[in-house]
Design an enzyme around this catalytic site. Structure first.
Site, PDB file in Angstrom:
ATOM      1  N   GLU A  45       0.829  -1.210   0.000  1.00  8.95           N
ATOM      2  CA  GLU A  45       0.000   0.000   0.000  1.00  8.95           C
ATOM      3  C   GLU A  45       0.858   1.253   0.000  1.00  8.95           C
ATOM      4  OE1 GLU A  45      -3.753   2.098   2.297  1.00  8.95           O
ATOM      5  OE2 GLU A  45      -2.627   0.546   3.349  1.00  8.95           O
ATOM      6  N   GLU A  60     -12.227   3.127   4.373  1.00 12.04           N
ATOM      7  CA  GLU A  60     -11.171   3.308   5.356  1.00 12.04           C
ATOM      8  C   GLU A  60     -10.993   4.800   5.616  1.00 12.04           C
ATOM      9  OE1 GLU A  60      -6.726   1.676   6.132  1.00 12.04           O
ATOM     10  OE2 GLU A  60      -6.979   3.023   4.438  1.00 12.04           O
TER      11      GLU A  60
END
Length: 173
Positions: A47, A145
């Site tokens: 990520e 998120e």
């Protein structure tokens, strides 16, 4: 536990070490991990995070550099988690980058910008973004998120009504 994927970040860039050396070391380590991941049936999702607002000094920030590392590893067990919020802050061109790299993406994170709150509270057009992702045939996970500016249940209901339904049609609860 039936875990099929895990997410990892790179940490901060190392001062005095060339970026290419850091990319190479990262790719080499991920290549060593790839057989273990395959054996376990797990995809490691790398990520990239933005270094402008939330993670100053973070090494891997841009999607193209992340894909370069993933391509060097050349394993179906090492892919990208594309965090739309982070990529908007870092580079923009969210739809272009998400669709161009879709075959390397295992998972999307979504939150709006600015503020990293629920989709629909900022500048990102999530109806267009999710439609573009859907049109690629992507069948992986998309996870919310971020924070919420209102009650969580209310925010999720608004998200379903204002974003999910126009893209995917009515969902059954």
């Amino acid at each position: 536990m039936n875990v099929t994927s895990i997410i990892s970040q790179t940490g901060n860039a190392l001062e005095g070490v060339a970026r290419e050396d850091q990319r190479s070391a990262m790719a080499e380590m991920l290549q060593r991990c790839a057989p273990l991941l395959k054996e376990a049936g797990i995809v490691l999702e790398v990520e990239p995070l933005n270094g402008l607002v939330d993670h100053y000094g973070h090494f891997l920030q841009r999607s193209n550099e992340s894909v370069e590392v993933i391509d060097r590893v050349d394993s179906p067990n090492v892919k990208l988690v594309f965090d739309v919020y982070h990529q908007q802050v870092t580079e923009g061109n969210v739809i272009r980058n998400a669709t161009n790299y879709i075959d390397r993406i295992n998972h999307f994170h979504i939150a709006d910008n600015p503020g990293r709150n629920q989709p629909g509270t900022g500048e990102l057009n999530y109806v267009n973004i999710l439609r573009a992702i859907k049109e690629t045939g992507f069948s992986g996970f998309v996870g919310l998120e971020g924070g919420y500016t209102i009650d969580t249940d209310e925010a999720v209901e608004q998200f379903k009504q204002n974003i999910v339904t126009p893209v995917f049609g009515s969902l059954q609860s």
